[in-house]
Design a protein around this motif. Structure first.
Motif, PDB file in Angstrom:
ATOM      1  N   GLY A 174      -5.745  -6.683   9.999  1.00 16.56           N
ATOM      2  CA  GLY A 174      -5.188  -6.025   8.912  1.00 16.56           C
ATOM      3  C   GLY A 174      -3.744  -5.625   9.992  1.00 16.56           C
ATOM      4  N   ASN A 200       0.975  -4.650   3.202  1.00 17.23           N
ATOM      5  CA  ASN A 200      -0.098  -4.802   3.792  1.00 17.23           C
ATOM      6  C   ASN A 200      -0.724  -6.529   4.211  1.00 17.23           C
ATOM      7  N   THR A 214      -3.157  -9.656   5.609  1.00 11.31           N
ATOM      8  CA  THR A 214      -4.344 -10.060   5.904  1.00 11.31           C
ATOM      9  C   THR A 214      -4.011 -11.330   6.556  1.00 11.31           C
ATOM     10  N   PHE A 226      -0.285  -3.843   9.074  1.00 13.45           N
ATOM     11  CA  PHE A 226       0.460  -2.669   7.930  1.00 13.45           C
ATOM     12  C   PHE A 226       2.226  -2.523   8.632  1.00 13.45           C
ATOM     13  N   ARG A 259       1.175  -1.580  -0.414  1.00 11.44           N
ATOM     14  CA  ARG A 259      -0.214   0.044  -0.157  1.00 11.44           C
ATOM     15  C   ARG A 259       0.870   1.457  -0.098  1.00 11.44           C
TER      16      ARG A 259
END
Length: 276
Positions: free
Chosen positions: A256, A243, A245, A258, A229
């Protein structure tokens, strides 16, 4: 919205597939419909035109595994689309009127607190935010209260993506993120028929956002747990993050995550954001 999900999905993929891609000679006559005709697809899949028409019109709500496989092959569906087709056609797909509020297990909240160097957020199938750690809040929604997930009306990342200019501005490739979000909601509808809160969310987004309505009509489907991202953050500026998941067992919820590779400028930006 959900009266004929199977038929709508089949029609969207039939109209997407060109005769050339399906190995059919286009012929000399002008085609009045985009993509394949029903009779062309039925012939490719080895089913009668009448049977396929009933599927697409919602008169027949289910099909055998062999027929679904044949349709998936004829339509050139990818694995995620093929699985979505199977879910939509499942004869025993339970109708669960899940308008109740999703609950977060305390152990998951503890997990978020244990990873302070990674921005983390927990979402349910409706994209409601059930929890986030401090860094996840600062990255994704620093303009709302950090305890908002515990309020009567939780933040919803799908709604924020289309209707909140602060959240929307975070994503440099907003259109790619929007497609993934709409695809996730389509799959949620297939898994949770009768969820009135989910239907209300989608109906509201379609009414308030022409961009959402247009994407929803295309019925995107994809399954991917990892993205890169690119953000334009109001505090730390441009930052690129991985990112990941993670789906939680026994719950239709996901975390999520990051993060950035240690020693990079992106990792330094996350550290700065955590301090501030």
């Amino acid at each position: 919205m959900t009266a004929n999900d199977l038929g709508g999905f089949l029609r969207s993929r039939r109209e997407r597939l060109t005769p050339e891609a399906a190995g059919i000679e286009p012929g000399l006559t002008r085609r009045r419909v985009p993509g394949l005709r029903r009779e062309e697809l039925a012939e490719l899949a080895g089913v009668s035109v009448g049977y396929y028409t009933r599927l697409e019109q919602g008169i027949s709500a289910s099909a055998s595994g062999a027929v679904l496989d044949a349709l998936a092959a004829a339509l050139r569906l990818d694995p995620a689309e093929h699985e979505h087709l199977r879910v939509l056609a499942a004869p025993s797909r339970p109708v669960r009127a899940r308008s109740r509020r999703s609950r977060l297990r305390p152990s998951v909240r503890d997990l978020l607190a244990a990873i302070p160097g990674t921005a983390a957020v927990v979402l349910d199938h409706r994209a409601d935010v059930l929890a986030w750690n401090a860094l996840g809040h600062a990255l994704l929604a620093g303009h709302v209260a950090i305890d908002a997930p515990d309020s009567a009306v939780r933040p919803n990342l799908a709604r924020m993506l289309f209707l909140d200019p602060h959240h929307r501005a975070l994503y440099r490739d907003w259109h790619a993120k929007a497609q993934v979000t709409v695809a996730s909601l389509h799959q949620a509808v297939a898994r949770h028929p009768g969820d009135t809160e989910l239907e209300r969310l989608i109906g509201g987004l379609a009414a308030d956002s022409p961009e959402f309505a247009k994407l929803w009509a295309r019925r995107p489907v994809r399954t991917c747990s990892f993205y890169v991202r690119d953000f334009d953050h109001p505090v730390v500026g441009p930052v690129t993050l991985a990112n990941e998941t993670v789906t939680l067992p026994d719950d239709d919820q996901r975390i999520g995550l990051f993060y950035a590779r240690p020693g990079t400028a992106d990792a330094d930006a996350l550290t700065l954001l955590a301090r501030r």
